[in-house]
Write a protein that holds these residues in place. Structure first.
Motif, PDB file in Angstrom:
ATOM      1  N   ALA A  30       0.828  -1.201   0.000  1.00 44.16           N
ATOM      2  CA  ALA A  30       0.000   0.000   0.000  1.00 44.16           C
ATOM      3  C   ALA A  30       0.864   1.254   0.000  1.00 44.16           C
ATOM      4  CB  ALA A  30      -0.927   0.000   1.214  1.00 44.16           C
ATOM      5  N   VAL A  31       1.962   1.248   0.746  1.00 45.61           N
ATOM      6  CA  VAL A  31       2.878   2.391   0.754  1.00 45.61           C
ATOM      7  C   VAL A  31       3.448   2.603  -0.640  1.00 45.61           C
ATOM      8  CG1 VAL A  31       5.030   3.316   1.683  1.00 45.61           C
ATOM      9  CG2 VAL A  31       3.461   2.104   3.188  1.00 45.61           C
ATOM     10  N   THR A  32       3.844   1.522  -1.291  1.00 43.21           N
ATOM     11  CA  THR A  32       4.379   1.631  -2.655  1.00 43.21           C
ATOM     12  C   THR A  32       3.327   2.190  -3.600  1.00 43.21           C
ATOM     13  OG1 THR A  32       5.877  -0.229  -2.273  1.00 43.21           O
ATOM     14  CG2 THR A  32       5.406   0.349  -4.567  1.00 43.21           C
ATOM     15  N   VAL A  49     -11.485  -3.239   5.555  1.00 43.78           N
ATOM     16  CA  VAL A  49     -12.391  -3.252   6.699  1.00 43.78           C
ATOM     17  C   VAL A  49     -11.883  -2.281   7.751  1.00 43.78           C
ATOM     18  CG1 VAL A  49     -13.108  -5.618   6.259  1.00 43.78           C
ATOM     19  CG2 VAL A  49     -11.152  -5.179   7.763  1.00 43.78           C
ATOM     20  N   PRO A  50     -12.736  -1.843   8.674  1.00 46.36           N
ATOM     21  CA  PRO A  50     -12.274  -0.932   9.726  1.00 46.36           C
ATOM     22  C   PRO A  50     -11.170  -1.560  10.572  1.00 46.36           C
ATOM     23  CG  PRO A  50     -14.682  -0.998   9.645  1.00 46.36           C
ATOM     24  CD  PRO A  50     -14.189  -2.095   8.753  1.00 46.36           C
ATOM     25  N   GLY A  51     -10.249  -0.707  11.017  1.00 45.32           N
ATOM     26  CA  GLY A  51      -9.229  -1.166  11.950  1.00 45.32           C
ATOM     27  C   GLY A  51      -7.967  -1.729  11.346  1.00 45.32           C
ATOM     28  N   VAL A  52      -7.742  -1.486  10.030  1.00 46.72           N
ATOM     29  CA  VAL A  52      -6.509  -2.001   9.408  1.00 46.72           C
ATOM     30  C   VAL A  52      -5.507  -0.876   9.150  1.00 46.72           C
ATOM     31  CG1 VAL A  52      -7.508  -4.084   8.419  1.00 46.72           C
ATOM     32  CG2 VAL A  52      -7.640  -1.939   7.137  1.00 46.72           C
ATOM     33  N   ALA A  53      -5.640   0.230   9.876  1.00 48.34           N
ATOM     34  CA  ALA A  53      -4.642   1.318   9.903  1.00 48.34           C
ATOM     35  C   ALA A  53      -4.605   2.146   8.629  1.00 48.34           C
ATOM     36  CB  ALA A  53      -3.249   0.766  10.220  1.00 48.34           C
ATOM     37  N   LYS A  54      -5.748   2.331   7.974  1.00 47.78           N
ATOM     38  CA  LYS A  54      -5.759   3.157   6.760  1.00 47.78           C
ATOM     39  C   LYS A  54      -5.419   4.610   7.086  1.00 47.78           C
ATOM     40  CE  LYS A  54     -10.023   1.976   5.643  1.00 47.78           C
ATOM     41  NZ  LYS A  54     -10.349   0.926   6.631  1.00 47.78           N
ATOM     42  N   THR A  55      -6.046   5.152   8.129  1.00 52.22           N
ATOM     43  CA  THR A  55      -5.780   6.537   8.514  1.00 52.22           C
ATOM     44  C   THR A  55      -4.346   6.714   8.994  1.00 52.22           C
ATOM     45  OG1 THR A  55      -8.097   6.847   9.132  1.00 52.22           O
ATOM     46  CG2 THR A  55      -6.513   8.439  10.000  1.00 52.22           C
ATOM     47  N   LEU A  56      -3.873   5.788   9.796  1.00 49.22           N
ATOM     48  CA  LEU A  56      -2.505   5.854  10.307  1.00 49.22           C
ATOM     49  C   LEU A  56      -1.498   5.793   9.167  1.00 49.22           C
ATOM     50  CD1 LEU A  56      -0.555   5.886  12.717  1.00 49.22           C
ATOM     51  CD2 LEU A  56      -0.769   3.386  12.815  1.00 49.22           C
ATOM     52  N   LEU A  57      -1.788   4.994   8.161  1.00 50.64           N
ATOM     53  CA  LEU A  57      -0.909   4.870   6.997  1.00 50.64           C
ATOM     54  C   LEU A  57      -0.727   6.214   6.304  1.00 50.64           C
ATOM     55  CD1 LEU A  57       0.626   3.235   4.819  1.00 50.64           C
ATOM     56  CD2 LEU A  57      -1.590   2.760   3.766  1.00 50.64           C
ATOM     57  N   VAL A  58      -1.825   6.925   6.077  1.00 52.54           N
ATOM     58  CA  VAL A  58      -1.753   8.222   5.394  1.00 52.54           C
ATOM     59  C   VAL A  58      -1.023   9.241   6.258  1.00 52.54           C
ATOM     60  CG1 VAL A  58      -3.104  10.110   4.416  1.00 52.54           C
ATOM     61  CG2 VAL A  58      -3.828   7.745   4.065  1.00 52.54           C
ATOM     62  N   ARG A  59      -1.296   9.262   7.550  1.00 54.09           N
ATOM     63  CA  ARG A  59      -0.634  10.211   8.447  1.00 54.09           C
ATOM     64  C   ARG A  59       0.863   9.950   8.515  1.00 54.09           C
ATOM     65  NH1 ARG A  59      -2.064   9.239  13.530  1.00 54.09           N
ATOM     66  NH2 ARG A  59      -0.982  11.122  14.186  1.00 54.09           N
ATOM     67  N   ALA A  60       1.253   8.688   8.579  1.00 55.28           N
ATOM     68  CA  ALA A  60       2.678   8.347   8.636  1.00 55.28           C
ATOM     69  C   ALA A  60       3.372   8.717   7.332  1.00 55.28           C
ATOM     70  CB  ALA A  60       2.848   6.856   8.928  1.00 55.28           C
TER      71      ALA A  60
END
Length: 321
Positions: A30-32, A49-60
């Motif tokens: 996903a990062v790539t 699904v909820p809880g798989v760190a989608k928001t955290l991924l974008v913020r990081a």
């Protein structure tokens, strides 16, 4: 741009995966995909699904790139002005002024985009396509870089408004994030047990390792990647093949072919080459094409998927040598 600048930019962008990995476990693909979207000035649809760190991924990712980011939760009562901004009256100065909406950022996280009505969904169209918004008859340019990273939940459809094909086609890639493996999930819990706070990325050690200058250099280098006639023909043949399969109601458009071409060049450059190969095309075929394929209702009932259609054309179309 010098070769040294291109190499430095590539090294910096490759280092992003390790930097984002300080906060997010097991989402290298996903990062790539997000890096490729930035290189192509494209937008991304993330399904998970909820809880798989989608928001955290974008913020990081925004932190590691030293870019601005905003999160907008799409809800049934969200209005277009809540996305783009609006004209407001200042009682102190007795004047009207423009108040920017969340879209004025580098990475806009449009969370659960399919939960808001089409009128508000369409407010993103001009921003995504023209990289500007028009308010009160005046065009207002958005920052550069600017990409929309929209998310949707694949398991909850009640009260949602599916994105129309015209809007889906404006996303460069559709990425799917699945629940982590057992080992990755143990790694996540180990970090939390050690005091990891997903709201404090600085404490997690995430630091900027690249920025707008490296992105500009990388985009110039990607634009110089050579794509031979045989690879161009392969891309066209794959996309055309999707239009003639019986389960398919809507095949990949020419815009989809150009999206696959752009993503292929970016992947080739990230892989250390200044030319694209058929294998590069294969690597990006699923994320670049899956959301551009509309299936017939009877095919969906039989369990046919867009990914299955892409795999089918990859297996049937002759690969150039």
């Amino acid at each position: 741009m010098t070769t040294d600048a291109a190499v430095t930019a590539r090294d910096a962008l490759i280092a992003l995966r390790a930097e984002v990995g300080k906060a997010v476990v097991g989402n290298d693909a996903a990062v790539t995909g997000l890096i490729i979207a930035l290189l192509c000035r494209g937008h991304v649809l993330i399904e998970g699904v909820p809880g798989v760190a989608k928001t955290l991924l974008v913020r990081a990712l925004a932190t590691a790139l030293d870019l601005g980011t905003r999160r907008l939760q799409f809800t049934p009562d969200l209005m277009p002005g809540d996305v783009t901004g609006s004209i407001v009256y200042d009682a102190n100065t007795s004047e009207f002024s423009f108040r920017e909406g969340p879209v004025f950022t580098n990475l806009l996280l449009a969370d659960e985009i399919n939960r808001t009505p089409p009128k508000t969904q369409s407010a993103l169209l001009e921003a995504m396509e023209e990289r500007q918004v028009s308010v009160d008859g005046r065009p207002r340019p958005l920052p550069d870089p600017f990409i929309v990273i929209a998310t949707q939940n694949p398991v909850e459809y009640e009260g949602t408004y599916p994105l129309p094909e015209a809007q889906l086609d404006r996303f460069l890639l559709k990425l799917t994030i699945t629940p982590p493996s057992r080992e990755d999930e143990i790694g996540i819990l180990t970090r939390h047990a050690g005091g990891f706070d997903p709201r404090d990325l600085t404490a997690a050690g995430v630091r900027p390792v690249a920025g707008p200058a490296q992105l500009d250099a990388a985009r110039a280098a990607v634009g110089a990647v050579t794509v031979g006639p045989e690879v161009l023909g392969y891309i066209v043949d794959l996309c055309r093949a999707t239009r003639s399969l019986p389960p398919v109601r809507l095949g990949v458009s020419p815009r989809g072919a150009t999206a696959l071409l752009a993503a292929t060049r970016a992947w080739a450059w990230l892989s250390g080459r200044d030319y694209a190969t058929p294998d590069d095309v294969k690597s990006l075929a699923r994320p670049a094409l899956r959301h551009r394929i509309g299936l017939r209702p009877e095919a969906e009932l039989e369990g046919v998927t867009a990914d299955g259609v892409v795999d089918r054309v990859l297996a049937s179309v002759t690969v150039p040598r």
